[in-house]
Design a protein around this motif. Structure first.
Motif, PDB file in Angstrom:
ATOM      1  N   THR A 211      -1.901  -2.663  -5.561  1.00 56.43           N
ATOM      2  CA  THR A 211      -2.313  -2.546  -6.959  1.00 56.43           C
ATOM      3  C   THR A 211      -2.447  -3.914  -7.638  1.00 56.43           C
ATOM      4  O   THR A 211      -3.261  -4.079  -8.534  1.00 56.43           O
ATOM      5  N   ASN A 212      -1.661  -4.907  -7.176  1.00 56.51           N
ATOM      6  CA  ASN A 212      -1.746  -6.216  -7.856  1.00 56.51           C
ATOM      7  C   ASN A 212      -3.154  -6.832  -7.748  1.00 56.51           C
ATOM      8  O   ASN A 212      -3.504  -7.707  -8.529  1.00 56.51           O
ATOM      9  N   MET A 213      -3.961  -6.365  -6.777  1.00 58.36           N
ATOM     10  CA  MET A 213      -5.321  -6.878  -6.623  1.00 58.36           C
ATOM     11  C   MET A 213      -6.369  -5.969  -7.273  1.00 58.36           C
ATOM     12  O   MET A 213      -7.570  -6.255  -7.198  1.00 58.36           O
ATOM     13  N   ALA A 214      -5.926  -4.871  -7.893  1.00 61.64           N
ATOM     14  CA  ALA A 214      -6.890  -3.901  -8.442  1.00 61.64           C
ATOM     15  C   ALA A 214      -7.873  -4.531  -9.441  1.00 61.64           C
ATOM     16  O   ALA A 214      -9.065  -4.207  -9.412  1.00 61.64           O
ATOM     17  N   PRO A 215      -7.420  -5.430 -10.329  1.00 59.79           N
ATOM     18  CA  PRO A 215      -8.405  -6.025 -11.250  1.00 59.79           C
ATOM     19  C   PRO A 215      -9.513  -6.798 -10.518  1.00 59.79           C
ATOM     20  O   PRO A 215     -10.677  -6.757 -10.926  1.00 59.79           O
ATOM     21  N   TYR A 216      -9.166  -7.480  -9.422  1.00 60.31           N
ATOM     22  CA  TYR A 216     -10.203  -8.174  -8.633  1.00 60.31           C
ATOM     23  C   TYR A 216     -11.155  -7.153  -7.998  1.00 60.31           C
ATOM     24  O   TYR A 216     -12.374  -7.335  -7.994  1.00 60.31           O
ATOM     25  N   ARG A 217     -10.575  -6.076  -7.446  1.00 57.24           N
ATOM     26  CA  ARG A 217     -11.412  -5.054  -6.788  1.00 57.24           C
ATOM     27  C   ARG A 217     -12.383  -4.418  -7.779  1.00 57.24           C
ATOM     28  O   ARG A 217     -13.488  -4.026  -7.438  1.00 57.24           O
TER      29      ARG A 217
ATOM     30  N   ALA B  59      20.244  -4.655   3.512  1.00 56.13           N
ATOM     31  CA  ALA B  59      19.226  -4.918   2.483  1.00 56.13           C
ATOM     32  C   ALA B  59      17.846  -4.773   3.089  1.00 56.13           C
ATOM     33  O   ALA B  59      17.663  -4.919   4.302  1.00 56.13           O
ATOM     34  N   GLU B  60      16.870  -4.506   2.221  1.00 60.46           N
ATOM     35  CA  GLU B  60      15.480  -4.421   2.674  1.00 60.46           C
ATOM     36  C   GLU B  60      14.591  -5.162   1.681  1.00 60.46           C
ATOM     37  O   GLU B  60      14.695  -4.948   0.474  1.00 60.46           O
ATOM     38  N   LEU B  61      13.720  -6.039   2.216  1.00 65.11           N
ATOM     39  CA  LEU B  61      12.732  -6.726   1.381  1.00 65.11           C
ATOM     40  C   LEU B  61      11.408  -5.975   1.480  1.00 65.11           C
ATOM     41  O   LEU B  61      10.854  -5.832   2.568  1.00 65.11           O
ATOM     42  N   LEU B  62      10.929  -5.508   0.338  1.00 65.32           N
ATOM     43  CA  LEU B  62       9.635  -4.830   0.274  1.00 65.32           C
ATOM     44  C   LEU B  62       8.715  -5.595  -0.673  1.00 65.32           C
ATOM     45  O   LEU B  62       9.190  -6.243  -1.616  1.00 65.32           O
ATOM     46  N   ILE B  63       7.402  -5.495  -0.413  1.00 62.89           N
ATOM     47  CA  ILE B  63       6.423  -6.099  -1.331  1.00 62.89           C
ATOM     48  C   ILE B  63       5.354  -5.053  -1.669  1.00 62.89           C
ATOM     49  O   ILE B  63       5.267  -4.014  -1.031  1.00 62.89           O
ATOM     50  N   GLY B  64       4.550  -5.382  -2.666  1.00 66.16           N
ATOM     51  CA  GLY B  64       3.392  -4.546  -2.992  1.00 66.16           C
ATOM     52  C   GLY B  64       3.786  -3.208  -3.599  1.00 66.16           C
ATOM     53  O   GLY B  64       4.833  -3.071  -4.238  1.00 66.16           O
ATOM     54  N   ASP B  65       2.946  -2.198  -3.351  1.00 70.01           N
ATOM     55  CA  ASP B  65       3.121  -0.907  -4.023  1.00 70.01           C
ATOM     56  C   ASP B  65       4.415  -0.212  -3.621  1.00 70.01           C
ATOM     57  O   ASP B  65       5.026   0.486  -4.442  1.00 70.01           O
ATOM     58  N   ARG B  66       4.831  -0.388  -2.360  1.00 71.45           N
ATOM     59  CA  ARG B  66       6.074   0.274  -1.943  1.00 71.45           C
ATOM     60  C   ARG B  66       7.249  -0.256  -2.759  1.00 71.45           C
ATOM     61  O   ARG B  66       8.140   0.492  -3.148  1.00 71.45           O
ATOM     62  N   ALA B  67       7.243  -1.559  -3.023  1.00 72.81           N
ATOM     63  CA  ALA B  67       8.319  -2.162  -3.828  1.00 72.81           C
ATOM     64  C   ALA B  67       8.209  -1.715  -5.282  1.00 72.81           C
ATOM     65  O   ALA B  67       9.200  -1.345  -5.915  1.00 72.81           O
ATOM     66  N   LEU B  68       6.990  -1.735  -5.800  1.00 75.85           N
ATOM     67  CA  LEU B  68       6.760  -1.377  -7.202  1.00 75.85           C
ATOM     68  C   LEU B  68       7.215   0.065  -7.475  1.00 75.85           C
ATOM     69  O   LEU B  68       7.939   0.333  -8.438  1.00 75.85           O
TER      70      LEU B  68
ATOM     71  N   ALA C 100      -3.069   6.673  -8.980  1.00 77.53           N
ATOM     72  CA  ALA C 100      -2.881   6.518  -7.528  1.00 77.53           C
ATOM     73  C   ALA C 100      -1.401   6.380  -7.168  1.00 77.53           C
ATOM     74  O   ALA C 100      -0.967   6.865  -6.129  1.00 77.53           O
ATOM     75  N   LEU C 101      -0.628   5.732  -8.020  1.00 81.10           N
ATOM     76  CA  LEU C 101       0.787   5.491  -7.696  1.00 81.10           C
ATOM     77  C   LEU C 101       1.713   6.559  -8.287  1.00 81.10           C
ATOM     78  O   LEU C 101       2.900   6.580  -7.973  1.00 81.10           O
ATOM     79  N   GLY C 102       1.170   7.406  -9.173  1.00 80.59           N
ATOM     80  CA  GLY C 102       2.020   8.427  -9.795  1.00 80.59           C
ATOM     81  C   GLY C 102       3.009   7.826 -10.777  1.00 80.59           C
ATOM     82  O   GLY C 102       4.147   8.286 -10.894  1.00 80.59           O
TER      83      GLY C 102
ATOM     84  N   THR D  90       3.305   5.879 -14.947  1.00 79.56           N
ATOM     85  CA  THR D  90       2.596   5.929 -16.231  1.00 79.56           C
ATOM     86  C   THR D  90       1.674   4.717 -16.399  1.00 79.56           C
ATOM     87  O   THR D  90       1.870   3.676 -15.754  1.00 79.56           O
ATOM     88  N   ASP D  91       0.693   4.871 -17.284  1.00 81.12           N
ATOM     89  CA  ASP D  91      -0.191   3.744 -17.597  1.00 81.12           C
ATOM     90  C   ASP D  91       0.624   2.552 -18.070  1.00 81.12           C
ATOM     91  O   ASP D  91       0.293   1.398 -17.788  1.00 81.12           O
ATOM     92  N   GLU D  92       1.716   2.835 -18.816  1.00 80.34           N
ATOM     93  CA  GLU D  92       2.512   1.742 -19.390  1.00 80.34           C
ATOM     94  C   GLU D  92       3.137   0.863 -18.293  1.00 80.34           C
ATOM     95  O   GLU D  92       3.193  -0.355 -18.417  1.00 80.34           O
ATOM     96  N   VAL D  93       3.567   1.514 -17.205  1.00 76.69           N
ATOM     97  CA  VAL D  93       4.133   0.756 -16.080  1.00 76.69           C
ATOM     98  C   VAL D  93       3.081  -0.206 -15.516  1.00 76.69           C
ATOM     99  O   VAL D  93       3.349  -1.389 -15.269  1.00 76.69           O
ATOM    100  N   ILE D  94       1.871   0.307 -15.345  1.00 77.82           N
ATOM    101  CA  ILE D  94       0.817  -0.541 -14.754  1.00 77.82           C
ATOM    102  C   ILE D  94       0.395  -1.634 -15.745  1.00 77.82           C
ATOM    103  O   ILE D  94       0.142  -2.778 -15.345  1.00 77.82           O
ATOM    104  N   ARG D  95       0.359  -1.270 -17.041  1.00 71.93           N
ATOM    105  CA  ARG D  95       0.008  -2.289 -18.036  1.00 71.93           C
ATOM    106  C   ARG D  95       0.988  -3.448 -17.972  1.00 71.93           C
ATOM    107  O   ARG D  95       0.608  -4.602 -17.982  1.00 71.93           O
ATOM    108  N   ARG D  96       2.271  -3.101 -17.892  1.00 70.98           N
ATOM    109  CA  ARG D  96       3.297  -4.150 -17.823  1.00 70.98           C
ATOM    110  C   ARG D  96       3.130  -4.948 -16.523  1.00 70.98           C
ATOM    111  O   ARG D  96       3.225  -6.183 -16.515  1.00 70.98           O
ATOM    112  N   TYR D  97       2.868  -4.226 -15.428  1.00 70.27           N
ATOM    113  CA  TYR D  97       2.690  -4.890 -14.131  1.00 70.27           C
ATOM    114  C   TYR D  97       1.538  -5.898 -14.204  1.00 70.27           C
ATOM    115  O   TYR D  97       1.668  -7.041 -13.765  1.00 70.27           O
ATOM    116  N   PHE D  98       0.425  -5.489 -14.778  1.00 74.50           N
ATOM    117  CA  PHE D  98      -0.737  -6.388 -14.870  1.00 74.50           C
ATOM    118  C   PHE D  98      -0.493  -7.538 -15.851  1.00 74.50           C
ATOM    119  O   PHE D  98      -1.203  -8.540 -15.815  1.00 74.50           O
ATOM    120  N   ARG D  99       0.491  -7.363 -16.744  1.00 73.72           N
ATOM    121  CA  ARG D  99       0.850  -8.487 -17.632  1.00 73.72           C
ATOM    122  C   ARG D  99       1.713  -9.507 -16.890  1.00 73.72           C
ATOM    123  O   ARG D  99       1.541 -10.700 -17.056  1.00 73.72           O
TER     124      ARG D  99
END
Ligand SMILES: C=C(O[C@@H]1C=C(C(=O)O)C=C[C@H]1O)C(=O)O
Length: 261
Positions: A11-17, A133-142, A215-217, A219-228
């Motif tokens: 999702t972090n690349m969605a604005p580029y896509r 411990a587990e290190l996750l990145i991307g959508d799984r972490a988000l 796509a991630l299930g 709220t819009d607010e979560v993604i808005r904050r993420y993109f900020r």
């Protein structure tokens, strides 16, 4: 013939896509670490490549402007989920690290090594076995970070936030690069595409919110904050953060591996 460009399917690349591929190019979905080998082999001409792979790529690639993925403070999607506090992740503990990363694994290595000592790092579990411990990145972490973790009694550490607390600088995870031997027309198309991206960034971010949330299930607010919190058009301070990371890697990367279990 259309030119392949690596595209991280997070999702972090969605604005580029959202802008569609550069002229004469198409996207090939590749997780960050795979984009390094694809660039090395010439299977793609360009990528938002993990900065952790830039050393290996050397002179094969050149940066395109100041574009990538960075965060100044929390990034919400490079997360260590641990049964014990971050500061106690020493040689007596074990960690599982996603195979998709090339930057965050190095960030974790530096964050722990500089505090605990590089001879006291946790041991890396390479199979599916239990780990502290587990290190996750991307959508799984988000997503896991949202669903939380607190319910499971886990400690949750945002590595970009930790980096900021120690270094007072942003952390750059990925940079847009193009293969040096790519045709000038391809370099121009990618440069132009990123320039257009910068001009339209706000609109592209707005357009990407709804579909990403669905796509991630979340709220819009979560993604808005993420993109900020995720930065795409980098500034001087981001580049200072990137330079600090490279300096620390140079100093401490003699082994650059977590000991095996
Ligand atoms: C913030 C992120 O940055 C990323 C992490 C990367 C890595 O660890 O190698 C590479 C590219 C970015 O996608 C993320 O994926 O969540």
């Amino acid at each position: 013939m259309s030119v392949p460009i690596a595209m991280i399917p997070y999702t972090n690349m969605a604005p580029y896509r959202q802008l569609g591929a550069p002229d004469g190019c198409h996207f090939v979905p590749l997780v960050p670490r795979e984009s390094i080998s694809a660039l090395m082999a010439g299977n793609v001409a360009a990528a938002a490549v993990p900065v952790g792979g830039l050393g290996q790529l050397g002179q094969r690639v050149e940066m395109v402007g100041r574009f990538g993925i960075a965060a100044k403070g929390p990034c919400l999607s490079v997360m260590l989920f641990s049964r014990i506090p971050f500061e106690e992740m020493d040689a007596t503990r074990t960690v599982r690290i996603t195979r998709e990363t090339a930057s965050s694994v190095r960030l974790l290595y530096l964050l722990l090594g500089t505090r605990l000592g590089f001879d006291r790092l946790p041991r890396q579990v390479r199979d599916r076995g239990e780990a502290d411990a587990e290190l996750l990145i991307g959508d799984r972490a988000l997503v896991r970070n949202q669903r939380l973790a607190k319910d499971e009694g886990l400690h949750v550490t945002d590595l970009a936030e930790k980096w900021y607390a120690f270094e007072r600088l942003p952390f750059v995870f990925a940079r847009w690069v193009v293969r040096r031997d790519a045709a000038e027309s391809v370099k121009a198309a990618i440069g132009h595409w990123l320039d257009v991206f910068q001009v339209q960034e706000k609109k592209l971010v707005d357009q990407a919110v709804g579909p990403s949330a669905e796509a991630l299930g979340v709220t819009d607010e979560v993604i808005r904050r993420y993109f900020r919190v995720i930065r795409r058009c980098l500034d001087d301070e981001d580049l200072q953060g990137q330079a600090r990371f490279f300096k620390m890697l140079d100093k401490h990367s003699s082994r650059l591996v977590f000991p095996a279990t």
